[in-house]
Design an enzyme around this catalytic site. Structure first.
Site, mmCIF file in Angstrom:
data_model
loop_
_atom_site.group_PDB
_atom_site.id
_atom_site.type_symbol
_atom_site.label_atom_id
_atom_site.label_comp_id
_atom_site.label_asym_id
_atom_site.label_seq_id
_atom_site.Cartn_x
_atom_site.Cartn_y
_atom_site.Cartn_z
ATOM 1 N N TRP A 54 0.812 -1.218 0.000
ATOM 2 C CA TRP A 54 0.000 0.000 0.000
ATOM 3 C C TRP A 54 0.845 1.269 0.000
ATOM 4 O O TRP A 54 0.395 2.315 -0.456
ATOM 5 C CB TRP A 54 -0.922 -0.034 1.222
ATOM 6 C CG TRP A 54 -1.908 1.066 1.326
ATOM 7 C CD1 TRP A 54 -2.971 1.312 0.499
ATOM 8 C CD2 TRP A 54 -1.955 2.066 2.356
ATOM 9 N NE1 TRP A 54 -3.676 2.409 0.946
ATOM 10 C CE2 TRP A 54 -3.082 2.892 2.088
ATOM 11 C CE3 TRP A 54 -1.173 2.334 3.479
ATOM 12 C CZ2 TRP A 54 -3.424 3.964 2.900
ATOM 13 C CZ3 TRP A 54 -1.520 3.399 4.297
ATOM 14 C CH2 TRP A 54 -2.632 4.204 3.995
ATOM 15 N N TYR A 55 2.071 1.208 0.479
ATOM 16 C CA TYR A 55 2.916 2.392 0.553
ATOM 17 C C TYR A 55 3.257 2.872 -0.860
ATOM 18 O O TYR A 55 3.900 2.157 -1.632
ATOM 19 C CB TYR A 55 4.208 2.117 1.319
ATOM 20 C CG TYR A 55 4.040 1.693 2.759
ATOM 21 C CD1 TYR A 55 2.882 1.984 3.477
ATOM 22 C CD2 TYR A 55 5.049 1.012 3.424
ATOM 23 C CE1 TYR A 55 2.742 1.598 4.797
ATOM 24 C CE2 TYR A 55 4.923 0.631 4.748
ATOM 25 C CZ TYR A 55 3.756 0.916 5.425
ATOM 26 O OH TYR A 55 3.613 0.533 6.741
ATOM 27 N N SER A 56 2.803 4.088 -1.162
ATOM 28 C CA SER A 56 3.014 4.668 -2.494
ATOM 29 C C SER A 56 2.535 3.727 -3.593
ATOM 30 O O SER A 56 3.099 3.676 -4.688
ATOM 31 C CB SER A 56 4.489 5.034 -2.708
ATOM 32 O OG SER A 56 4.902 6.018 -1.775
#
Length: 351
Positions: A54-56
């Site tokens: 989900w990060y970036s």
């Protein structure tokens, strides 16, 4: 660097772990900057790197993968899944369908054939423990993951998952990743004791409380941190919880100064002092951030400093309870804590 055993796995991990949430668009960190931070972290003895799909939107995993290329075996590599990756309702959650597909996506982005720790980013109330644990067990047996864990689960869900693993003879979660800091101590009352009872490794995220404990946030100064521009409500001093945090920060600054410590050393030393905690996850956005956090690698707080912290923020207390992300859904949605049909017409006496 201090090293500790990750739960009951036998794997040795550093007491500080490198969190990669800021790699990519979230922290506006470039590949060169990310690689430099990974280089410095590994040089300092950090061996656990934590990221998430989900990060970036996958960007963090791609940067981590490029940063560790050629030295994969030197890293205990952790990532996560379950947060929304698109508008498609099936591109999220903890179903077998999604986890099997998304792990392959993560492996491609990371450029590896397996991850050491695969974590369910948030509890998925629409999916049974058996469904999720069965899928994770199969992925483990296929050699794509070595271990799996949970992240920000309510304590009762951690217990339920442990029992489901036993009942269905499946592999179990071996770690939990909760939010934990001097300013947010609620997990001391439930999550950390449960983790100790079941032998889980604990990887604590946000040990600097979104920057409140970085030394950059002080009374009488303009708050100009990166996080304050992204989440301004967390630093709005018209909110009672934020004023309570500012008051605590000012008192903690005195404790740190008298102990000859920076605020960062005080904050990270506090988190790693708890016997349930394996590692504190630091999430630097710049090399300067990383250097200031690495300075806490061997910080051990004395009993009098820990006692002083307890007088400022009591054990088990969250100064900003509205920011808790492991609260049972019924605490956030009134309809879930009321029987259907409740209202004036339903009021009566018990038989």
């Amino acid at each position: 660097m201090l090293y500790r055993t990750l739960g009951r796995t036998g794997v040795q991990v550093s007491a500080l772990a490198l969190g990669a949430m800021n790699f990519g668009s979230i922290g506006r960190t470039t590949q060169d900057e990310a690689t430099a931070m990974v280089d410095a972290a590994l040089e300092a003895g950090i061996n656990l790197i934590d990221t998430a799909d989900w990060y970036s939107t996958g960007g963090s995993e791609e940067m981590v993968g490029k940063s560790i290329a050629g030295r994969r075996d030197d890293v205990v590599l952790a990532t996560k899944a379950s947060m929304p990756m698109s508008d498609d309702p099936n591109h999220r959650g903890a179903s077998r369908r999604w986890l099997v597909a998304e792990l392959d996506h993560s492996l491609q982005r990371l450029g590896v054939d397996h991850v050491d720790l695969y974590q369910i980013h948030r509890w998925d109330p629409t999916t049974s423990d058996e469904e999720t644990l069965s899928a994770l067990t199969d992925l483990q047996r296929a050699g794509k993951i070595r271990y799996f864990g949970s992240s920000t689960f309510p304590a009762y869900r951690i217990v339920e998952a442990q029992w489901a693993a036993r009942e269905h003879r499946l592999s179990r979660y071996v770690t939990e990743q909760p939010s934990y800091s001097i300013l947010q101590r609620g997990v001391e009352a439930h999550v950390l004791p449960v983790a100790q009872e079941h032998g889980l490794g604990v990887l604590a995220w946000s040990p600097l409380a979104s920057g409140w404990l970085s030394g950059a946030v002080r009374a009488g100064r303009d708050i100009t941190t990166h996080r304050s521009t992204v989440l301004p409500q967390r630093f709005d001093l018209s909110r009672p919880s934020n004023q309570a945090r500012m008051d605590a920060v000012e008192r903690l600054a005195v404790v740190a100064e008298e102990a000859g410590l920076t605020m960062i050393q005080l904050a990270l030393g506090f988190v790693t002092a708890h016997p349930a905690v394996t590692s504190a996850i630091i999430g630097p956005r710049t090399m300067d951030h990383l250097r200031s956090q690495l300075a806490a690698a061997q910080t051990v707080l004395t009993a009098d400093v820990l006692d002083a912290i307890d007088t400022i923020v009591a054990p088990g207390v969250d100064l900003a309870p509205e920011e808790k992300v492991d609260a049972p859904p019924a605490l956030l949605d009134p309809s879930l804590r009321r029987r259907h049909g409740a209202g004036p017409a339903a009021v009566g006496t018990a038989p």
